[in-house]
Design a protein around this motif. Structure first.
Motif, PDB file in Angstrom:
ATOM      1  N   GLU A  10       0.829  -1.209   0.000  1.00 44.26           N
ATOM      2  CA  GLU A  10       0.000   0.000   0.000  1.00 44.26           C
ATOM      3  C   GLU A  10       0.864   1.259   0.000  1.00 44.26           C
ATOM      4  O   GLU A  10       1.886   1.321   0.671  1.00 44.26           O
ATOM      5  CB  GLU A  10      -0.911   0.045   1.237  1.00 44.26           C
ATOM      6  N   GLU A  11       0.410   2.264  -0.741  1.00 49.21           N
ATOM      7  CA  GLU A  11       1.049   3.574  -0.699  1.00 49.21           C
ATOM      8  C   GLU A  11       0.559   4.296   0.550  1.00 49.21           C
ATOM      9  O   GLU A  11      -0.641   4.447   0.748  1.00 49.21           O
ATOM     10  CB  GLU A  11       0.670   4.368  -1.947  1.00 49.21           C
ATOM     11  N   ILE A  12       1.496   4.726   1.377  1.00 51.62           N
ATOM     12  CA  ILE A  12       1.100   5.400   2.617  1.00 51.62           C
ATOM     13  C   ILE A  12       1.463   6.882   2.621  1.00 51.62           C
ATOM     14  O   ILE A  12       0.970   7.628   3.461  1.00 51.62           O
ATOM     15  CB  ILE A  12       1.677   4.689   3.861  1.00 51.62           C
ATOM     16  N   ALA A  13       2.311   7.312   1.678  1.00 51.51           N
ATOM     17  CA  ALA A  13       2.651   8.735   1.568  1.00 51.51           C
ATOM     18  C   ALA A  13       3.135   9.028   0.153  1.00 51.51           C
ATOM     19  O   ALA A  13       3.770   8.189  -0.476  1.00 51.51           O
ATOM     20  CB  ALA A  13       3.723   9.112   2.583  1.00 51.51           C
ATOM     21  N   ARG A  14       2.831  10.240  -0.308  1.00 56.60           N
ATOM     22  CA  ARG A  14       3.296  10.727  -1.623  1.00 56.60           C
ATOM     23  C   ARG A  14       3.420  12.238  -1.523  1.00 56.60           C
ATOM     24  O   ARG A  14       2.483  12.909  -1.118  1.00 56.60           O
ATOM     25  CB  ARG A  14       2.305  10.337  -2.707  1.00 56.60           C
ATOM     26  N   SER A  15       4.601  12.751  -1.901  1.00 54.06           N
ATOM     27  CA  SER A  15       4.811  14.189  -1.775  1.00 54.06           C
ATOM     28  C   SER A  15       5.900  14.674  -2.725  1.00 54.06           C
ATOM     29  O   SER A  15       6.832  13.931  -3.045  1.00 54.06           O
ATOM     30  CB  SER A  15       5.223  14.527  -0.345  1.00 54.06           C
ATOM     31  N   ASP A  16       5.778  15.923  -3.139  1.00 50.58           N
ATOM     32  CA  ASP A  16       6.867  16.580  -3.856  1.00 50.58           C
ATOM     33  C   ASP A  16       7.466  17.675  -2.969  1.00 50.58           C
ATOM     34  O   ASP A  16       8.126  18.591  -3.441  1.00 50.58           O
ATOM     35  CB  ASP A  16       6.394  17.148  -5.190  1.00 50.58           C
ATOM     36  N   ASP A  17       7.249  17.537  -1.653  1.00 51.98           N
ATOM     37  CA  ASP A  17       7.702  18.544  -0.690  1.00 51.98           C
ATOM     38  C   ASP A  17       8.300  17.877   0.549  1.00 51.98           C
ATOM     39  O   ASP A  17       7.943  18.196   1.673  1.00 51.98           O
ATOM     40  CB  ASP A  17       6.522  19.449  -0.288  1.00 51.98           C
ATOM     41  N   THR A  18       9.219  16.909   0.354  1.00 54.29           N
ATOM     42  CA  THR A  18       9.857  16.292   1.513  1.00 54.29           C
ATOM     43  C   THR A  18      11.108  17.078   1.898  1.00 54.29           C
ATOM     44  O   THR A  18      11.687  17.796   1.087  1.00 54.29           O
ATOM     45  CB  THR A  18      10.253  14.820   1.246  1.00 54.29           C
ATOM     46  N   VAL A  19      11.510  16.927   3.148  1.00 54.26           N
ATOM     47  CA  VAL A  19      12.760  17.495   3.642  1.00 54.26           C
ATOM     48  C   VAL A  19      13.646  16.311   3.999  1.00 54.26           C
ATOM     49  O   VAL A  19      13.219  15.412   4.736  1.00 54.26           O
ATOM     50  CB  VAL A  19      12.520  18.378   4.893  1.00 54.26           C
ATOM     51  N   VAL A  20      14.874  16.288   3.467  1.00 52.61           N
ATOM     52  CA  VAL A  20      15.777  15.169   3.728  1.00 52.61           C
ATOM     53  C   VAL A  20      16.747  15.543   4.841  1.00 52.61           C
ATOM     54  O   VAL A  20      17.448  16.554   4.757  1.00 52.61           O
ATOM     55  CB  VAL A  20      16.544  14.766   2.455  1.00 52.61           C
ATOM     56  N   VAL A  21      16.750  14.732   5.896  1.00 53.67           N
ATOM     57  CA  VAL A  21      17.673  14.904   7.014  1.00 53.67           C
ATOM     58  C   VAL A  21      18.272  13.535   7.316  1.00 53.67           C
ATOM     59  O   VAL A  21      17.540  12.555   7.507  1.00 53.67           O
ATOM     60  CB  VAL A  21      16.960  15.463   8.269  1.00 53.67           C
ATOM     61  N   GLU A  22      19.592  13.468   7.331  1.00 53.13           N
ATOM     62  CA  GLU A  22      20.307  12.227   7.610  1.00 53.13           C
ATOM     63  C   GLU A  22      19.817  11.084   6.715  1.00 53.13           C
ATOM     64  O   GLU A  22      19.676   9.943   7.160  1.00 53.13           O
ATOM     65  CB  GLU A  22      20.194  11.858   9.092  1.00 53.13           C
TER      66      GLU A  22
END
Length: 96
Positions: A10-22
């Motif tokens: 199942e797809e639980i999240a979809r975004s073109d606005d993530t922030v990458v940390v570590e």
């Protein structure tokens, strides 16, 4: 770039606005399927980000315990990830 999180078919999240940390993508809460998140009592502490709270994931008829986390009150240096949700423990996060 769109980032997608999937677990147990199942797809639980979809975004073109993530922030990458570590190396982890932090999704805005509005881009996560809230019906897939189950509150958890688990917390953990990061010296520079603060205290994380967790959710388990309910998808495809199974539970993945404590597989999503977020920082409701991060330290100032990590303010960009406030309330954003990241995944681990077998959740596949891919860029499309």
């Amino acid at each position: 770039m769109t980032v997608v999180a999937r677990w147990n078919g199942e797809e639980i999240a979809r975004s073109d606005d993530t922030v990458v940390v570590e190396g982890n993508h932090y999704f805005p809460p509005s881009d996560v399927a809230r019906s897939a998140l189950v509150p958890s009592e688990k917390t953990s502490f990061c010296p520079w980000k603060g205290t994380a709270q967790y959710h388990s994931i309910n998808a495809g008829g199974a539970i993945n315990s404590d597989a999503a986390w977020y920082y409701p009150e991060p330290k100032d240096v990590a303010s960009e990830i406030k309330d954003r949700i990241a995944f681990w423990n077998g959740v596949e996060v891919t860029e499309e």
